[in-house]
Each structure stands twice: as structure tokens, then as C-alpha cells.
Design a protein around this motif. Structure first.
Motif, PDB file in Angstrom:
ATOM      1  N   GLN A 149      14.636   2.854 -13.618  1.00  0.00           N
ATOM      2  CA  GLN A 149      13.705   1.658 -13.684  1.00  0.00           C
ATOM      3  C   GLN A 149      14.463   0.575 -13.214  1.00  0.00           C
ATOM      4  N   TRP A 150      13.882  -0.292 -12.061  1.00  0.00           N
ATOM      5  CA  TRP A 150      14.699  -1.366 -11.553  1.00  0.00           C
ATOM      6  C   TRP A 150      13.620  -2.749 -11.899  1.00  0.00           C
ATOM      7  N   LYS A 151      14.098  -3.974 -11.893  1.00  0.00           N
ATOM      8  CA  LYS A 151      13.256  -5.175 -12.047  1.00  0.00           C
ATOM      9  C   LYS A 151      13.740  -5.928 -10.725  1.00  0.00           C
ATOM     10  N   PHE A 152      12.475  -6.167  -9.933  1.00  0.00           N
ATOM     11  CA  PHE A 152      12.580  -7.019  -8.884  1.00  0.00           C
ATOM     12  C   PHE A 152      12.128  -8.262  -9.025  1.00  0.00           C
ATOM     13  N   TYR A 153      12.802  -9.223  -8.755  1.00  0.00           N
ATOM     14  CA  TYR A 153      12.584 -10.750  -8.940  1.00  0.00           C
ATOM     15  C   TYR A 153      11.802 -11.256  -7.559  1.00  0.00           C
ATOM     16  N   LEU A 154      10.562 -11.595  -7.707  1.00  0.00           N
ATOM     17  CA  LEU A 154       9.656 -12.048  -6.843  1.00  0.00           C
ATOM     18  C   LEU A 154      10.184 -13.591  -6.314  1.00  0.00           C
ATOM     19  N   ALA A 155       9.976 -14.035  -4.878  1.00  0.00           N
ATOM     20  CA  ALA A 155      10.048 -14.985  -4.343  1.00  0.00           C
ATOM     21  C   ALA A 155       9.457 -16.247  -5.174  1.00  0.00           C
ATOM     22  N   THR A 186      -0.811   4.187  -0.871  1.00  0.00           N
ATOM     23  CA  THR A 186      -1.520   4.900  -1.723  1.00  0.00           C
ATOM     24  C   THR A 186      -0.806   6.116  -2.418  1.00  0.00           C
ATOM     25  N   ASN A 187      -1.156   6.812  -3.631  1.00  0.00           N
ATOM     26  CA  ASN A 187      -0.526   7.590  -4.379  1.00  0.00           C
ATOM     27  C   ASN A 187      -0.681   8.915  -3.839  1.00  0.00           C
ATOM     28  N   SER A 188       0.241   9.527  -3.114  1.00  0.00           N
ATOM     29  CA  SER A 188       0.101  10.601  -2.535  1.00  0.00           C
ATOM     30  C   SER A 188       1.545  11.186  -2.559  1.00  0.00           C
ATOM     31  N   THR A 189       1.605  12.361  -2.604  1.00  0.00           N
ATOM     32  CA  THR A 189       3.108  13.032  -2.531  1.00  0.00           C
ATOM     33  C   THR A 189       3.487  13.713  -1.051  1.00  0.00           C
ATOM     34  N   THR A 190       2.400  14.077  -0.488  1.00  0.00           N
ATOM     35  CA  THR A 190       2.268  14.578   0.898  1.00  0.00           C
ATOM     36  C   THR A 190       2.116  13.508   1.984  1.00  0.00           C
ATOM     37  N   ASP A 191       1.394  12.491   1.961  1.00  0.00           N
ATOM     38  CA  ASP A 191       1.150  11.562   3.281  1.00  0.00           C
ATOM     39  C   ASP A 191       0.870   9.988   2.435  1.00  0.00           C
ATOM     40  N   PRO A 192       1.612   9.528   1.929  1.00  0.00           N
ATOM     41  CA  PRO A 192       1.422   8.248   1.230  1.00  0.00           C
ATOM     42  C   PRO A 192       1.290   7.353   2.376  1.00  0.00           C
ATOM     43  N   LEU A 193       0.480   6.314   2.144  1.00  0.00           N
ATOM     44  CA  LEU A 193      -0.051   5.300   3.442  1.00  0.00           C
ATOM     45  C   LEU A 193      -0.071   3.933   2.792  1.00  0.00           C
ATOM     46  N   ILE A 194       0.694   2.773   3.724  1.00  0.00           N
ATOM     47  CA  ILE A 194       0.332   1.494   3.355  1.00  0.00           C
ATOM     48  C   ILE A 194      -0.897   1.401   3.265  1.00  0.00           C
ATOM     49  N   ILE A 195      -1.313   0.624   2.231  1.00  0.00           N
ATOM     50  CA  ILE A 195      -2.629   0.177   2.032  1.00  0.00           C
ATOM     51  C   ILE A 195      -3.116  -0.992   2.713  1.00  0.00           C
ATOM     52  N   LEU A 196      -4.185  -1.293   3.486  1.00  0.00           N
ATOM     53  CA  LEU A 196      -4.292  -2.423   4.435  1.00  0.00           C
ATOM     54  C   LEU A 196      -5.077  -3.451   3.997  1.00  0.00           C
ATOM     55  N   THR A 197      -6.033  -3.326   2.959  1.00  0.00           N
ATOM     56  CA  THR A 197      -6.726  -4.388   2.527  1.00  0.00           C
ATOM     57  C   THR A 197      -6.183  -5.055   1.332  1.00  0.00           C
ATOM     58  N   ASP A 198      -6.255  -6.320   1.135  1.00  0.00           N
ATOM     59  CA  ASP A 198      -5.947  -7.224  -0.004  1.00  0.00           C
ATOM     60  C   ASP A 198      -4.413  -6.616  -0.389  1.00  0.00           C
ATOM     61  N   ASN A 199      -3.623  -6.502   0.482  1.00  0.00           N
ATOM     62  CA  ASN A 199      -2.350  -6.043   0.151  1.00  0.00           C
ATOM     63  C   ASN A 199      -1.160  -6.566   1.145  1.00  0.00           C
ATOM     64  N   ASP A 200      -1.037  -7.940   0.988  1.00  0.00           N
ATOM     65  CA  ASP A 200      -0.173  -8.856   1.756  1.00  0.00           C
ATOM     66  C   ASP A 200       1.254  -8.305   1.235  1.00  0.00           C
ATOM     67  N   GLN A 201       2.147  -8.374   2.317  1.00  0.00           N
ATOM     68  CA  GLN A 201       3.527  -8.247   1.971  1.00  0.00           C
ATOM     69  C   GLN A 201       3.945  -9.145   0.860  1.00  0.00           C
ATOM     70  N   VAL A 202       4.894  -8.662  -0.244  1.00  0.00           N
ATOM     71  CA  VAL A 202       5.313  -9.694  -1.200  1.00  0.00           C
ATOM     72  C   VAL A 202       6.758  -9.870  -1.049  1.00  0.00           C
ATOM     73  N   LYS A 203       7.518 -10.994  -0.950  1.00  0.00           N
ATOM     74  CA  LYS A 203       8.656 -11.239  -0.608  1.00  0.00           C
ATOM     75  C   LYS A 203       9.472 -10.987  -2.047  1.00  0.00           C
ATOM     76  N   TYR A 204      10.619 -10.690  -2.307  1.00  0.00           N
ATOM     77  CA  TYR A 204      11.324 -10.459  -3.551  1.00  0.00           C
ATOM     78  C   TYR A 204      12.745 -10.762  -2.996  1.00  0.00           C
ATOM     79  N   GLY A 205      13.653 -11.160  -4.185  1.00  0.00           N
ATOM     80  CA  GLY A 205      15.017 -11.198  -3.797  1.00  0.00           C
ATOM     81  C   GLY A 205      15.737 -12.497  -3.936  1.00  0.00           C
ATOM     82  N   TYR A 206      14.952 -13.577  -3.430  1.00  0.00           N
ATOM     83  CA  TYR A 206      15.428 -14.729  -3.172  1.00  0.00           C
ATOM     84  C   TYR A 206      14.416 -15.765  -3.854  1.00  0.00           C
TER      85      TYR A 206
END
Length: 362
Positions: free
Chosen positions: A176-182, A141-161
Motif C-alpha cells: 500500500q502506497w499513499k499518493f498526494y494529489l496536486a 477496468t477491473n480485468s486481470t486479462t485485458d484491463p483498459l483505460i476508462i474513457l468517460t468521466d475519467n480525467d487524468q489526475v496529477k499527483y506528486g507535486y
């Protein structure tokens, strides 16, 4: 400090002292502990063996007063193999650096996402490791004080390999950094990664705050962990092939917490790794485990993971905002009960991502 530990272990090995208690007292303050060259851990407890009433106690002035800062980012903070009778009490274990990072989506393309890292958080190349382990993204969630992982429709996404080959994050400009997804065909725009979305970024590079392999009678009381939270308590196999479990474990009055905000931005995660990890699937069962009066928050995997364990009580446990599961209960976790368990922004699941109900303790 290791010299004091070894003196205490030697004392407990002397005739007539195996049922005694040897206590090492640490005053309030900050203690920077450098790398322990060629050792498994910065603080070593190998050789500790007491009888049923004996123990070695490493005791601080309280988890809010005595802080141990482990300067070797990748070395286990505390290590012990085949230990019998250890208590860690009144201490804050931490590292010099954040072990997870985060930022906001700039743009997406098939197999790629550009993220602007929040000010003061680690650069992705600092956390990158050339091992295909633990490189994942997940929206928050877009919060400066208490950002939380979004639980619905939000699988972990593997990057880097991809297909076993490394694709490290690439610096674009500024923060700015570019992340390459698996998955090179995956376009995250269709997965909610719109411009400005917050993203938690983890890479399991930091060492364990504690690593115990084989033994009995371990107590950790009034302990706080930040930056490095994934601890290991498990069985072991000796050189001759003999297998040993780790039994009689008590973890009480503990806290896993997010570190202080950076430039008024609260971290999404407390660390890249998970939290309390009890045993492994193929170890001998760990028996007689009590976790009570603990708050576990925002780890980079499972806040608490129960693998091959037997006779486990969870009491007065608060588990919040894990990157994966608040509580992982595998099929090998037997005779488990809980009382006053609170889970917020998280799930209790098995290793098949199926909901689990923990029976009430008598």
C-alpha cells in the motif's frame, strides 16, 4: 556494438562509399546493453552522413527473435543528431523493468489516495522522479486479462507535486502506497475511485527508446517496443543557431505492446510514456512521413503524436487503449491522410481535446 557502428560510419565516409550500404547483422538472442557513460544514448549514430542511395543498417533476425535490453533505465537507447541514412530493422527494444505501475484503490481522502500495488509491478518510489513531469493516475477496468483505460468521466489526475513542491508517494504498509494529489482539496471518491477500483499509475522516468534530432532518411521496420515506448524524432538547432528539420521518415511493421502478465495480471499500460512522437510544435516542419502496418497499444500518453509535420500518410494502423489519445493531431499537422485506421478504446483529437477526422488517402 558502438565500435561496429563507428566502423560502419567511417566506411561510409570514405571516398566513393557515400552511396553504399553498410549492414550490421545481429543474430537471434538477447543482448544486454549497459550504460554508455557520458553519452546521450546507449547506441550512438552521430556522424552518420550518406548520400541519397547510401545507408547504415542495423538488422536483427526479427522483432520476435533479436532482443536488445537496455540496462540504463534513464538513458536513451538509440541516439543520433544530424544523421542521414539509417535503417533499424528486425529488433525488439526493451528495458529490464516495467516503466509504469498499477494497483487497486484502498481508500481516499481530500488530496490523497491509498493504492495497493499489484504483485510484481514496480514500487512507486522506483518510478518517482524529482521533476514535475508525467505523474498521473487514471482509472481502468477491473480485468486481470485485458484491463483498459476508462474513457468517460475519467480525467487524468496529477499527483506528486503541489505548487511546485514535490510530494513523493509514501509507503504505508505492505504493497500500500499513499499518493498526494496536486489538488489538495480533490476527493477522488466522487470521481469513481471506489475501493477496489483499478488505477493506472504513470511517471515519465525511463529514457527514450530512440531519440533523433535533425537529419533525413530514417527507416524503422519490423520493430517492437516494450517497457520504453516514447520515441522522439524531431528537428534541432546547432550551436551556431542554424535550425534543421528531420525529413523522410518511414516506420513500418512495428509493434508497441504490453509486457507479459505478472502473477496472472496483465499490465494496463505498456509504458509510462507515449508512443511514436513526430517532431515538436516549435521545430521546423518535418516532411514526408509514412507510418504503416503498425499496432500501437496502451502507451502512457498518446500512442502516436503528430506535431509540426507535413505530408504524412498513416496506413493500416491499429491504435488501442492509450492513457491519453490514440492519435494526437495538432493544428500544425498539415497534408495528413490515412487509410485503414482502426482506433479502439481511444480517441483521435487535437491539442484542444477536440475530435479530429483524418482524410482518406487517395
Amino acid at each position: 556494438m558502438n565500435s561496429k557502428i563507428q566502423q560502419a560510419i567511417s566506411y561510409l565516409k570514405e571516398n566513393g562509399n557515400s552511396n553504399s550500404t553498410a549492414t550490421i547483422l545481429l543474430p537471434a538472442g538477447r543482448f544486454d546493453l549497459d550504460s554508455n557513460t557520458d553519452q546521450k544514448g546507449t547506441l550512438m549514430f552521430n556522424g552518420l552522413e550518406t548520400d541519397s542511395d547510401g545507408s547504415l543498417v542495423l538488422k536483427g533476425a526479427g522483432r520476435g527473435k533479436t532482443t536488445l535490453v537496455f540496462t540504463d533505465f534513464e538513458q536513451s537507447a538509440v541516439y543520433g543528431k544530424m544523421i542521414k541514412g539509417l535503417t533499424l530493422q528486425g529488433l525488439h527494444f526493451t528495458r529490464e523493468h516495467y516503466s509504469a505501475t498499477q494497483g487497486e484503490v484502498v481508500s481516499t481522502a481530500p488530496g490523497e489516495v491509498v493504492i495497493k500495488i499489484h504483485r510484481g509491478f514496480p514500487k512507486p518510489d522506483f518510478l518517482w522522479r524529482y521533476k514535475d513531469l508525467g505523474h498521473y493516475l487514471r482509472r481502468a477496468t477491473n480485468s486481470t486479462t485485458d484491463p483498459l483505460i476508462i474513457l468517460t468521466d475519467n480525467d487524468q489526475v496529477k499527483y506528486g507535486y503541489r505548487d511546485g513542491a514535490p510530494y513523493p508517494p509514501e509507503h504505508v504498509k505492505g504493497r500500500q502506497w499513499k499518493f498526494y494529489l496536486a489538488n489538495k482539496k480533490l476527493d477522488l471518491e466522487g470521481k469513481g475511485y471506489s475501493k477496489g477500483s483499478y488505477v493506472a499509475i504513470k511517471a515519465k522516468k525511463s529514457g527514450f527508446p530512440y531519440e533523433f534530432r535533425g537529419g533525413e532518411r530514417l527507416t524503422m521496420d519490423d520493430i517492437k517496443w516494450t517497457h520504453s515506448t516514447r520515441g522522439i524524432i524531431r528537428g534541432t538547432t546547432l550551436a551556431d543557431g542554424t535550425r534543421y528539420a528531420f525529413n523522410d521518415i518511414t516506420i513500418s511493421n512495428c509493434l508497441i505492446a504490453r509486457a507479459k502478465p505478472r502473477f496472472d495480471q496483465t499490465p494496463i499500460l505498456s509504458a509510462s510514456g507515449g508512443g511514436i512522437q513526430l517532431n515538436q510544435p516549435d521545430d521546423l516542419p518535418a516532411n514526408n512521413i509514412l507510418v504503416k502496418n503498425c499496432r500501437l497499444e496502451s502507451t502512457g500518453d498518446d500512442n502516436i503524436a503528430l506535431f509540426n509535420v507535413n505530408n504524412v500518410r498513416l496506413e493500416n494502423l491499429k491504435s488501442n487503449n492509450a492513457f491519453a489519445r490514440s492519435i494526437l493531431v495538432t493544428s500544425k499537422a498539415r497534408n495528413l491522410c490515412g487509410s485503414n485506421i482502426s482506433v479502439t478504446n481511444g480517441v483521435i483529437e487535437n491539442d484542444k481535446q477536440e475530435p479530429v477526422t483524418i482524410a482518406e488517402c487517395d
